[in-house]
Design a protein around this motif. Structure first.
Motif, PDB file in Angstrom:
ATOM      1  N   ASP A  91       0.835  -1.207   0.000  1.00 43.30           N
ATOM      2  CA  ASP A  91       0.000   0.000   0.000  1.00 43.30           C
ATOM      3  C   ASP A  91       0.869   1.255   0.000  1.00 43.30           C
ATOM      4  N   GLY A  92       1.946   1.227   0.769  1.00 42.92           N
ATOM      5  CA  GLY A  92       2.825   2.388   0.858  1.00 42.92           C
ATOM      6  C   GLY A  92       3.578   2.674  -0.429  1.00 42.92           C
ATOM      7  N   ILE A  93       3.801   1.645  -1.229  1.00 37.59           N
ATOM      8  CA  ILE A  93       4.552   1.811  -2.482  1.00 37.59           C
ATOM      9  C   ILE A  93       3.780   2.648  -3.491  1.00 37.59           C
ATOM     10  N   LYS A  94       2.454   2.628  -3.393  1.00 37.00           N
ATOM     11  CA  LYS A  94       1.610   3.278  -4.405  1.00 37.00           C
ATOM     12  C   LYS A  94       1.974   4.751  -4.609  1.00 37.00           C
ATOM     13  N   LYS A  95       2.404   5.419  -3.548  1.00 34.89           N
ATOM     14  CA  LYS A  95       2.702   6.852  -3.687  1.00 34.89           C
ATOM     15  C   LYS A  95       3.970   7.107  -4.490  1.00 34.89           C
ATOM     16  N   PHE A  96       4.750   6.049  -4.750  1.00 33.08           N
ATOM     17  CA  PHE A  96       5.974   6.206  -5.537  1.00 33.08           C
ATOM     18  C   PHE A  96       5.805   5.754  -6.987  1.00 33.08           C
ATOM     19  N   ASP A  97       4.638   5.214  -7.304  1.00 37.80           N
ATOM     20  CA  ASP A  97       4.394   4.772  -8.686  1.00 37.80           C
ATOM     21  C   ASP A  97       4.536   5.950  -9.649  1.00 37.80           C
ATOM     22  N   GLY A  98       5.252   5.721 -10.743  1.00 34.74           N
ATOM     23  CA  GLY A  98       5.433   6.753 -11.750  1.00 34.74           C
ATOM     24  C   GLY A  98       6.615   7.674 -11.516  1.00 34.74           C
ATOM     25  N   PHE A 132      15.308  11.600  -0.759  1.00 33.22           N
ATOM     26  CA  PHE A 132      15.150  10.917   0.510  1.00 33.22           C
ATOM     27  C   PHE A 132      13.845  10.133   0.713  1.00 33.22           C
ATOM     28  N   PRO A 133      12.679  10.614   0.226  1.00 25.87           N
ATOM     29  CA  PRO A 133      11.446   9.853   0.496  1.00 25.87           C
ATOM     30  C   PRO A 133      11.495   8.394   0.028  1.00 25.87           C
ATOM     31  N   PRO A 134      11.826   8.121  -1.257  1.00 22.87           N
ATOM     32  CA  PRO A 134      11.889   6.706  -1.647  1.00 22.87           C
ATOM     33  C   PRO A 134      13.034   5.960  -0.987  1.00 22.87           C
ATOM     34  N   ASP A 160      10.982   3.145 -13.245  1.00 20.75           N
ATOM     35  CA  ASP A 160       9.958   3.524 -12.272  1.00 20.75           C
ATOM     36  C   ASP A 160      10.337   2.938 -10.915  1.00 20.75           C
ATOM     37  N   ILE A 161      10.608   3.801  -9.925  1.00 18.41           N
ATOM     38  CA  ILE A 161      11.027   3.311  -8.617  1.00 18.41           C
ATOM     39  C   ILE A 161       9.900   2.543  -7.924  1.00 18.41           C
ATOM     40  N   GLY A 162       8.652   2.950  -8.184  1.00 14.39           N
ATOM     41  CA  GLY A 162       7.524   2.224  -7.624  1.00 14.39           C
ATOM     42  C   GLY A 162       7.433   0.812  -8.171  1.00 14.39           C
ATOM     43  N   LYS A 163       7.687   0.685  -9.471  1.00 16.01           N
ATOM     44  CA  LYS A 163       7.660  -0.632 -10.102  1.00 16.01           C
ATOM     45  C   LYS A 163       8.759  -1.519  -9.525  1.00 16.01           C
ATOM     46  N   LEU A 164       9.945  -0.941  -9.288  1.00 20.89           N
ATOM     47  CA  LEU A 164      11.044  -1.713  -8.719  1.00 20.89           C
ATOM     48  C   LEU A 164      10.686  -2.203  -7.318  1.00 20.89           C
ATOM     49  N   MET A 165      10.154  -1.315  -6.490  1.00 22.26           N
ATOM     50  CA  MET A 165       9.761  -1.707  -5.141  1.00 22.26           C
ATOM     51  C   MET A 165       8.693  -2.795  -5.167  1.00 22.26           C
ATOM     52  N   THR A 166       7.753  -2.647  -6.080  1.00 25.25           N
ATOM     53  CA  THR A 166       6.675  -3.638  -6.183  1.00 25.25           C
ATOM     54  C   THR A 166       7.216  -5.005  -6.575  1.00 25.25           C
ATOM     55  N   SER A 167       8.136  -5.041  -7.531  1.00 24.57           N
ATOM     56  CA  SER A 167       8.722  -6.306  -7.974  1.00 24.57           C
ATOM     57  C   SER A 167       9.428  -7.009  -6.819  1.00 24.57           C
ATOM     58  N   VAL A 168      10.207  -6.251  -6.070  1.00 23.04           N
ATOM     59  CA  VAL A 168      10.949  -6.815  -4.942  1.00 23.04           C
ATOM     60  C   VAL A 168       9.995  -7.315  -3.867  1.00 23.04           C
ATOM     61  N   ASN A 225      12.298  -8.373 -14.609  1.00 25.77           N
ATOM     62  CA  ASN A 225      11.200  -7.522 -14.153  1.00 25.77           C
ATOM     63  C   ASN A 225      11.025  -6.280 -15.022  1.00 25.77           C
ATOM     64  N   GLY A 226      11.624  -6.302 -16.229  1.00 31.66           N
ATOM     65  CA  GLY A 226      11.376  -5.265 -17.212  1.00 31.66           C
ATOM     66  C   GLY A 226      12.271  -4.054 -17.154  1.00 31.66           C
ATOM     67  N   PHE A 227      13.377  -4.133 -16.421  1.00 33.93           N
ATOM     68  CA  PHE A 227      14.298  -2.995 -16.341  1.00 33.93           C
ATOM     69  C   PHE A 227      15.470  -3.202 -17.298  1.00 33.93           C
ATOM     70  N   THR A 228      15.906  -2.102 -17.899  1.00 36.43           N
ATOM     71  CA  THR A 228      17.054  -2.144 -18.786  1.00 36.43           C
ATOM     72  C   THR A 228      18.319  -1.907 -17.989  1.00 36.43           C
TER      73      THR A 228
END
Length: 236
Positions: free
Chosen positions: A60-67, A163-165, A108-116, A92-95
């Protein structure tokens, strides 16, 4: 003769022999193929597993970092992890591109966090085969590499003053997802209410067993004439 009170001394000796006999038994694999100490660890680990499932809150917390985009170079000082981290990231789709002694990653840092976090959830639920099929490596190894990867990403974001992410990765993705998934992998969770009997017995036995040894020593020392006295001088 050293023993001054045979009755008391032999009471203590009997307690000591019984204590050692029980201790010896606890070291034998008589508890579902384990010794008592490993069985006890498994019991309390399985009970604690249910109270450490923070992964839904992390998601749930990751959502604010999406995009939110990030760009970083990692593993410049630890090249041995590069092949494994590259596999995880690309799957996981990262180059991933070579950058000096390390690798450059962006996206996308949110996508990275979600994958992990999703991989951590898979491990928490003891479905390691899913990760082995996905990455072609041992499940624990995959999560271990994720741990190092996110440590590197966090350090890079800190240097960039993003700092937030970075803070969220450290306190939540690493501590509450990766480490929890890794540490509890292979353990079946249980509720304390379902095992209250064995829990109560374990706690009572621990207290009684500790006192048992204490009384054994006390009686044997008393039997050979050793006593506890005050060292304070009488006032004049």
């Amino acid at each position: 003769m050293l023993v001054r009170n045979k009755k008391v001394f032999y009471q203590g000796l009997t307690l000591a022999i019984g204590f050692i006999a029980v201790l010896y038994y606890m070291f034998t694999p008589s508890f579902n193929g384990m010794n008592a100490f490993h069985a006890s660890d498994d019991l309390f680990n399985s009970i604690s597993k249910g109270s450490t499932y923070y992964i839904p809150q992390v998601m749930d917390g990751i959502k604010k970092f999406d995009g939110q985009n990030f760009e970083t170079t990692i593993f410049e000082d630890q090249p041995k992890y590069i092949p494994y981290a590259t596999t995880l990231l690309e799957k996981n789709g990262f180059t991933v591109a070579k950058a000096g002694q390390g690798i450059a990653v962006s996206g996308d840092i949110g996508k990275l966090m979600t994958s992990v976090t999703k991989d951590s959830d898979v491990m928490f639920h003891n479905k390691g085969q899913v990760l082995e099929d996905k990455y072609g490596m041992d499940a624990r190894q995959a999560l271990f590499v994720w741990w190092h990867t996110m440590k590197e990403v966090k350090a890079s974001l800190d240097q960039q003053k993003v700092f937030p992410p970075a803070t969220f990765i450290g306190k939540n993705v690493i501590n509450r997802a990766i480490e929890v998934g890794y540490n509890y992998y292979g353990i079946e969770g249980q509720k304390a209410s379902e095992r209250w009997g064995i829990i109560l017995f374990s706690l009572v036995f621990y207290v009684v067993y500790t006192m048992w040894w204490g009384y054994a020593i006390f009686f044997m020392f008393e039997g050979i004439g050793l006593e506890m006295t005050s060292s304070r001088k009488k006032e004049a």
